[in-house]
Write a protein that holds these residues in place. Structure first.
Motif, mmCIF file in Angstrom:
data_model
loop_
_atom_site.group_PDB
_atom_site.id
_atom_site.type_symbol
_atom_site.label_atom_id
_atom_site.label_comp_id
_atom_site.label_asym_id
_atom_site.label_seq_id
_atom_site.Cartn_x
_atom_site.Cartn_y
_atom_site.Cartn_z
ATOM 1 N N ASN A 94 0.841 -1.185 0.000
ATOM 2 C CA ASN A 94 0.000 0.000 0.000
ATOM 3 C C ASN A 94 0.877 1.236 0.000
ATOM 4 N N ALA A 99 -2.985 8.740 0.576
ATOM 5 C CA ALA A 99 -3.826 7.614 0.164
ATOM 6 C C ALA A 99 -4.612 7.133 1.376
ATOM 7 N N ASN A 100 -5.535 6.236 1.127
ATOM 8 C CA ASN A 100 -6.354 5.742 2.227
ATOM 9 C C ASN A 100 -5.793 4.470 2.857
ATOM 10 N N GLY A 101 -4.574 4.108 2.482
ATOM 11 C CA GLY A 101 -3.964 2.929 3.061
ATOM 12 C C GLY A 101 -4.486 1.616 2.533
ATOM 13 N N GLU A 102 -5.260 1.661 1.452
ATOM 14 C CA GLU A 102 -5.824 0.421 0.919
ATOM 15 C C GLU A 102 -4.730 -0.580 0.623
ATOM 16 N N LEU A 103 -4.916 -1.791 1.103
ATOM 17 C CA LEU A 103 -3.976 -2.878 0.872
ATOM 18 C C LEU A 103 -4.344 -3.634 -0.398
ATOM 19 N N TYR B 36 -12.833 -5.188 4.388
ATOM 20 C CA TYR B 36 -12.317 -6.022 3.313
ATOM 21 C C TYR B 36 -13.175 -7.278 3.184
ATOM 22 N N GLN B 49 -14.393 2.330 2.865
ATOM 23 C CA GLN B 49 -13.709 2.978 3.977
ATOM 24 C C GLN B 49 -14.461 4.236 4.370
ATOM 25 N N PHE B 97 -1.310 2.695 9.403
ATOM 26 C CA PHE B 97 -1.739 1.945 8.230
ATOM 27 C C PHE B 97 -0.781 0.788 8.014
#
Lengths: 114, 112
Positions: A94, A99-103, B36, B49, B97
């Motif tokens: 990520n 950013a939103n930290g999306e993995l 998720y 989110q 994060f």
């Protein structure tokens, strides 16, 4: 576009043998990289994360190690596998800044230790 | 790091609305709430989110009360293909994060 690949997809290894799982990311620079493990029917356990080349943080003390020899390459290793190392290993990346930290996860590597 | 608590499993039928609630009593001011979805033998995939109130996208809605100590993922009119494990995570740039922790998740089974 960004892609992430990990290999091998499936691995059967005897107890005491070494392990090397590789993960590469394309299409982005300076990603944060992660290794997770998922035992059968369980949630994901964070093993290692890296915020840059040579920078590795370990979340779980064990016989596994990780290395990041290049910006977009992450390797999970073991010198001697244990039965308890069996599981589904997932590499992910990520970005943190802006950013939103999306993995984003790779396809996974299923390891069976016999 | 904020710990999350979710129901272990839920059952539903096709066409119904499913609401999965997650508790995160220790959520930090800068934490976001992220959900998720994971299918067997695949990595989890980002669904939605939010930070507060309500967020909606093409697949789900996320409801967050004012105290932010819980959140609810809402899946409208589920189908068989929504059978999966759903994870709730909290975290942010300041609190980590990079250390996002997945719990055991909620196993949703959708039946015909």
């Amino acid at each position: 576009s960004q892609t992430i690949h990990q290999w091998p997809a499936t691995l059967v290894q005897p107890v005491g043998s070494p392990l090397s799982l590789e993960c590469t990311v394309e299409g982005t620079s300076n990603p944060n990289l992660y290794w997770y493990r998922q035992a059968a029917g369980r949630g994901l356990q964070l093993l290692f994360y890296s915020v840059g080349i040579g920078q590795i943080s370990s979340e779980v003390p064990q016989n596994l190690s990780a290395s990041r020899p290049q910006d977009r390459q992450f390797i999970l290793s073991s010198k001697k596998l244990l039965l308890s190392d069996s599981g589904f290993y997932l590499c992910a990346w990520n970005q943190l800044q802006g950013a939103n930290g999306e993995l984003f996860f790779g396809e996974g590597s299923r390891l069976t230790v016999l | 790091l904020a710990k999350t608590t979710q129901p272990i499993s839920m059952d539903s039928y096709e066409g119904q609305e499913v609401n999965i609630t997650c508790s995160h009593n220790n959520i930090a001011t800068n934490d976001y709430i992220t959900w998720y979805q994971q299918f067997p033998s695949q990595g989890p995939r980002f669904i939605i989110q939010g930070y507060k109130t309500k967020v909606t996208n093409e697949v789900a809605s996320l409801f967050i009360p004012a105290d932010r100590k819980s959140s609810t993922l809402s899946l409208p009119r589920v189908s068989l293909s929504d059978t999966a494990v759903y994870y709730c995570l909290v975290g942010g740039e300041n609190t980590g994060f990079q250390k996002l922790v997945f719990g055991t998740g909620t196993r949703l089974l959708v039946s015909p």
